[in-house]
Design an enzyme around this catalytic site. Structure first.
Site, PDB file in Angstrom:
ATOM      1  N   PRO A   2      22.546  88.571 -29.821  1.00  0.00           N
ATOM      2  CA  PRO A   2      23.949  89.015 -28.755  1.00  0.00           C
ATOM      3  C   PRO A   2      23.346  89.876 -27.429  1.00  0.00           C
ATOM      4  CG  PRO A   2      24.057  90.134 -30.888  1.00  0.00           C
ATOM      5  CD  PRO A   2      23.016  89.622 -30.591  1.00  0.00           C
ATOM      6  N   GLU A   3      24.352  89.124 -26.829  1.00  0.00           N
ATOM      7  CA  GLU A   3      23.279  89.790 -24.655  1.00  0.00           C
ATOM      8  C   GLU A   3      25.263  90.053 -24.140  1.00  0.00           C
ATOM      9  OE1 GLU A   3      20.660  87.567 -22.471  1.00  0.00           O
ATOM     10  OE2 GLU A   3      20.037  86.897 -24.221  1.00  0.00           O
ATOM     11  N   ARG A 113      19.354  91.453 -39.495  1.00  0.00           N
ATOM     12  CA  ARG A 113      18.357  92.035 -39.733  1.00  0.00           C
ATOM     13  C   ARG A 113      18.054  93.690 -38.708  1.00  0.00           C
ATOM     14  NH1 ARG A 113      14.737  88.296 -35.801  1.00  0.00           N
ATOM     15  NH2 ARG A 113      13.328  90.007 -35.598  1.00  0.00           N
ATOM     16  N   ARG A 152       8.195  98.103  -6.661  1.00  0.00           N
ATOM     17  CA  ARG A 152       7.995  97.903  -8.419  1.00  0.00           C
ATOM     18  C   ARG A 152       6.710  96.540  -8.741  1.00  0.00           C
ATOM     19  NH1 ARG A 152      11.526 100.820 -11.762  1.00  0.00           N
ATOM     20  NH2 ARG A 152      10.276 100.164 -13.179  1.00  0.00           N
TER      21      ARG A 152
END
Length: 271
Positions: A2-3, A113, A152
């Site tokens: 799930p995003e 899970r 970065r």
DNA sequence: AGTACGTCCTGATCGC
DNA sequence: TGCGATCAGGACGTAC
């Protein structure tokens, strides 16, 4: 996995089930480590008799404000899913937690899970980690990404997976966004050009928007569940499949221990 | 501070 | 065909 789109879909499922206005009468927690805050006992004793006022989402978190001024927070983890069922229905095996409602129905939290998390807190925004902007409602800007990526060296994919950079992205939609933007996942974040950032920002927003629209349609039209037709992404998640844009074989690699799919031709390693 | 990696979990899939 | 090994990856903890 799930995003943002899947969590938003879950939110809309709960809205459609008319969860707001209902109260929880009983909480059954089948796997104690899921409860992050407060203690298991306080959580189970604290939920009953409080009315759910609305259903909100922040990143991958579902927030249910209660009439006690507390917020019931649900994180689906990797395999979590929620649904509202009749109390008469036999609880399925992977349903770890159930929340009985005052109209006789039951909110199921299925979580094979056990990576899901639950909170009951008066201060949701300090209970949760710091989250970057909502890509769809806050408006993701090129300036913001440019600032976050400046100097970065980490792979751009790693930064996009950080919830503090952009809230709600996960492995799937990061790959999808990078594919459409033509940006290789291993590119140093700081090396992206302004025009690449513009494209990336648009592709993030479009990938998420398209996925939510597909879930909306799937609900409206009662698509079978789980459906192979419910692919919300376009880049194949299998090595060797043809790239939908150029036909070259899709490649796979590991980025930060995440399975990563990309087109070596559309997403060349260096700019 | 930035970066990298192990850990938690178990159903599904892979390979011998 | 069967069974053990591996894979999946969101978020956090730890380490360098």
């Amino acid at each position: 996995m799930p995003e943002l789109p899947e969590v938003e879909n879950a939110r809309r499922v709960l809205l459609r089930a008319e969860l707001p206005g209902r109260s929880i009468t009983r909480a059954n927690v089948g796997w104690a480590p899921t409860v992050k805050q407060p203690s298991l006992e306080d959580f189970v004793l604290g939920l009953p008799s409080k009315q759910i006022l609305s259903i909100n989402r922040r990143g991958k978190y579902i927030l249910l404000p209660l009439d006690s001024d507390e917020t019931f927070i649900i994180h689906l983890g990797m395999t979590g899913g929620v649904s509202v069922q009749p109390a008469s229905r036999e609880v399925e095996p992977m349903v770890r937690h159930t929340f009985h409602l005052d109209d006789g129905r039951v909110l199921w939290f299925r979580d094979p899970r056990k990576f899901g998390h639950l909170w009951l807190t008066a201060d949701p925004y300090s209970a949760l980690p710091s989250l970057g902007p909502e890509p769809l409602s806050d408006g993701l800007t090129v300036n913001y990404l440019s600032e976050k990526f400046r100097d970065r060296n980490a792979p751009v994919k790693a930064l996009l997976l950080e919830q503090s950079v952009v809230a709600g992205l996960g492995n799937l939609y990061v790959d999808e966004s990078l594919f459409h933007a033509g940006v290789n996942p291993t590119r140093h974040a700081g090396s992206l050009t302004t025009s690449e950032l513009v494209k990336l920002k648009d592709c993030i927003v479009n990938s998420l928007t398209n996925a939510i629209a597909i879930y909306d349609r799937a609900r409206e039209e009662h698509w079978p569940d789980p459906p192979s037709a419910l692919h919300t992404w376009t880049i194949p998640r299998k090595a060797g499949e043809p790239c939908p844009r150029c036909g070259a074989p899709i490649a796979t690699m590991r980025v930060r221990a995440r399975g990563t799919f990309f087109c070596p031709s559309c997403q060349p390693p260096e700019a």
